[in-house]
Design a protein around this motif. Structure first.
Motif, mmCIF file in Angstrom:
data_model
loop_
_atom_site.group_PDB
_atom_site.id
_atom_site.type_symbol
_atom_site.label_atom_id
_atom_site.label_comp_id
_atom_site.label_asym_id
_atom_site.label_seq_id
_atom_site.Cartn_x
_atom_site.Cartn_y
_atom_site.Cartn_z
ATOM 1 N N SER A 176 -13.444 -40.652 77.945
ATOM 2 C CA SER A 176 -13.600 -40.315 79.297
ATOM 3 C C SER A 176 -12.480 -40.811 80.396
ATOM 4 O O SER A 176 -11.819 -40.174 81.021
ATOM 5 N N ALA A 177 -12.311 -42.085 80.060
ATOM 6 C CA ALA A 177 -11.409 -42.985 81.046
ATOM 7 C C ALA A 177 -10.001 -42.394 80.531
ATOM 8 O O ALA A 177 -9.231 -42.215 81.549
ATOM 9 N N LEU A 178 -9.827 -42.408 79.509
ATOM 10 C CA LEU A 178 -8.283 -41.709 79.159
ATOM 11 C C LEU A 178 -8.079 -40.358 79.411
ATOM 12 O O LEU A 178 -7.023 -40.176 80.027
ATOM 13 N N GLY A 179 -8.999 -39.414 79.245
ATOM 14 C CA GLY A 179 -8.842 -38.029 79.728
ATOM 15 C C GLY A 179 -8.770 -38.020 81.153
ATOM 16 O O GLY A 179 -7.879 -37.164 81.693
ATOM 17 N N LEU A 180 -9.470 -39.004 81.967
ATOM 18 C CA LEU A 180 -9.407 -39.004 83.519
ATOM 19 C C LEU A 180 -7.989 -39.389 83.890
ATOM 20 O O LEU A 180 -7.302 -38.578 84.699
ATOM 21 N N ARG A 181 -7.398 -40.488 83.213
ATOM 22 C CA ARG A 181 -5.952 -40.931 83.578
ATOM 23 C C ARG A 181 -5.128 -39.740 83.229
ATOM 24 O O ARG A 181 -4.033 -39.653 83.968
ATOM 25 N N CYS A 182 -5.126 -39.109 82.087
ATOM 26 C CA CYS A 182 -4.149 -38.015 81.431
ATOM 27 C C CYS A 182 -4.120 -36.852 82.732
ATOM 28 O O CYS A 182 -3.244 -36.260 83.144
ATOM 29 N N MET A 183 -5.435 -36.725 83.018
ATOM 30 C CA MET A 183 -5.583 -35.254 84.114
ATOM 31 C C MET A 183 -4.979 -35.934 85.311
ATOM 32 O O MET A 183 -4.284 -34.928 86.071
ATOM 33 N N VAL A 184 -5.088 -37.063 85.856
ATOM 34 C CA VAL A 184 -4.223 -37.331 87.203
ATOM 35 C C VAL A 184 -3.039 -37.628 87.031
ATOM 36 O O VAL A 184 -2.229 -36.982 87.937
ATOM 37 N N GLY A 233 -5.107 -34.901 77.623
ATOM 38 C CA GLY A 233 -6.489 -35.224 78.288
ATOM 39 C C GLY A 233 -7.513 -34.605 77.452
ATOM 40 O O GLY A 233 -8.660 -34.936 77.403
ATOM 41 N N ALA A 234 -7.372 -33.189 77.068
ATOM 42 C CA ALA A 234 -8.205 -32.538 76.355
ATOM 43 C C ALA A 234 -8.325 -33.097 75.034
ATOM 44 O O ALA A 234 -9.728 -33.217 74.600
ATOM 45 N N MET A 235 -7.507 -33.533 74.290
ATOM 46 C CA MET A 235 -7.532 -34.336 73.132
ATOM 47 C C MET A 235 -8.437 -35.539 73.191
ATOM 48 O O MET A 235 -9.240 -35.862 72.318
ATOM 49 N N ALA A 236 -8.089 -36.245 74.276
ATOM 50 C CA ALA A 236 -9.009 -37.545 74.571
ATOM 51 C C ALA A 236 -10.358 -37.333 74.683
ATOM 52 O O ALA A 236 -11.007 -37.770 74.410
ATOM 53 N N ILE A 237 -10.477 -36.422 75.617
ATOM 54 C CA ILE A 237 -12.000 -36.252 75.932
ATOM 55 C C ILE A 237 -12.696 -35.627 74.715
ATOM 56 O O ILE A 237 -13.853 -35.952 74.340
ATOM 57 N N GLY A 238 -12.106 -34.608 74.294
ATOM 58 C CA GLY A 238 -12.855 -33.928 72.827
ATOM 59 C C GLY A 238 -12.987 -34.986 71.863
ATOM 60 O O GLY A 238 -14.022 -35.117 71.444
ATOM 61 N N THR A 239 -11.911 -35.532 71.480
ATOM 62 C CA THR A 239 -11.904 -36.459 70.363
ATOM 63 C C THR A 239 -13.170 -37.762 70.699
ATOM 64 O O THR A 239 -13.604 -38.324 69.861
ATOM 65 N N GLY A 251 -11.327 -25.801 79.748
ATOM 66 C CA GLY A 251 -11.600 -26.327 80.970
ATOM 67 C C GLY A 251 -10.824 -27.206 81.591
ATOM 68 O O GLY A 251 -10.585 -27.210 82.937
ATOM 69 N N VAL A 252 -10.030 -27.881 80.766
ATOM 70 C CA VAL A 252 -8.908 -29.026 81.461
ATOM 71 C C VAL A 252 -7.930 -28.038 81.985
ATOM 72 O O VAL A 252 -7.286 -28.296 83.230
ATOM 73 N N PHE A 253 -7.490 -27.000 81.338
ATOM 74 C CA PHE A 253 -6.306 -26.111 82.025
ATOM 75 C C PHE A 253 -6.719 -25.363 83.187
ATOM 76 O O PHE A 253 -5.904 -25.057 83.998
ATOM 77 N N PHE A 254 -8.223 -24.974 83.073
ATOM 78 C CA PHE A 254 -8.737 -24.308 84.366
ATOM 79 C C PHE A 254 -8.264 -25.336 85.710
ATOM 80 O O PHE A 254 -7.949 -24.713 86.714
ATOM 81 N N VAL A 255 -8.520 -26.449 85.530
ATOM 82 C CA VAL A 255 -8.507 -27.525 86.686
ATOM 83 C C VAL A 255 -7.061 -27.700 87.005
ATOM 84 O O VAL A 255 -6.432 -27.787 88.030
ATOM 85 N N GLY A 256 -6.037 -27.696 85.740
ATOM 86 C CA GLY A 256 -4.634 -27.887 85.705
ATOM 87 C C GLY A 256 -4.048 -26.797 86.421
ATOM 88 O O GLY A 256 -2.836 -27.078 87.261
#
Length: 252
Positions: free
Chosen positions: A22-30, A47-53, A94-99
């Motif tokens: 979660s932390a890694l995905g959050l940083r990638c999204m930021v 970010g998607a790979m970090a959260i999914g993995t 979901g991540v690309f929706f936000v991006g």
């Protein structure tokens, strides 16, 4: 009758991995939201790979401690790998929706719904990959609750990417998201009912130590190494300042 092996080791370790993902995905999204073009796309993919993995690793670390009295448990390898790919792919939607969406509210709601359903699909695909001497059933009401928790957790994660930027806030958000993901998993496990049958032949599939444990180690290492890369990579402000600094050196 289900049982819990390894005591509290697997629940605690699985929670830690959920927090790291979660932390890694959050940083990638930021980083993605402060970038553009190919850089934004690449950060979103990471970010998607970090959260999914992270979510998948959390699930199967927890499953290492899951047992059923009267039967051993093995896993269908292709279906287990498919559950990992589903987690990454659907979280990625979901991540690309936000991006790329222009509406923050719509992107968070739709992205959270898609990603949450994807997380739940990963969980139940992983459960479907189990091979044992018996029949696995589910309490429909508890399953519905677990899916609702998954959607809420995914929505909160995507909301956090748009509102949380400080290091302390990001750590707190990752702890909460890790807790939500763990709650979804164990709620889903509470829905499981196993009717054990007498074993007349060997159960097909790979044992957890033959397949799940090595893959968890590989994916866990990926998360740690990627975390180091993200931590050491320059942030948006540093990248923006770099051309100006270089210009000063040329002038001198």
């Amino acid at each position: 009758m289900t049982e819990l092996g390894f005591g509290w080791i697997t629940p605690v370790l699985s929670y830690v991995m959920a927090c790291i993902g979660s932390a890694l995905g959050l940083r990638c999204m930021v980083r993605a939201l402060s970038a553009s073009g190919r850089a934004r796309r690449n950060w979103l993919i990471n970010g998607a790979m970090a959260i999914g993995t992270g979510i998948w690793t959390m699930h199967f670390i927890a499953m290492l401690g899951f047992g059923v009295t009267g039967t051993g448990i093995r896993y269908d390898v292709p279906l287990t790998v498919l559950s990992l790919l589903v987690a990454i792919a659907v979280v990625g939607i979901g991540v690309f929706f936000v991006g790329y969406s222009r509406s923050r509210t719509l992107s968070v709601l739709l992205g959270g719904l898609v990603a949450g359903v994807g997380v739940a699909a990963m969980h139940y695909l992983g459960m479907a990959a189990m091979r044992l001497s018996g029949e696995v059933g589910y309490n429909a009401g508890v399953v519905t609750l677990s899916v609702a928790i998954a959607v809420a957790a995914a929505t909160a994660a995507l909301w956090a990417t748009l509102t949380i930027h400080g290091a302390a806030s990001a750590v707190a958000a990752s702890l909460v998201m890790g807790l939500a993901v763990s709650a979804m998993h164990y709620t889903g496990m509470a829905a499981v009912r196993v009717d054990v049958h007498a074993a007349h032949e060997a159960t097909p599939g790979a044992t957890p130590m033959q397949f799940i444990f090595p893959l968890v180690v590989v994916l866990g290492s990926y998360l740690f190494l990627t975390s180091a890369f993200v931590a050491l990579s320059p942030g948006a402000q540093a990248m923006a300042a770099a051309p100006r600094d270089e210009g000063r050196r040329i002038e001198l």
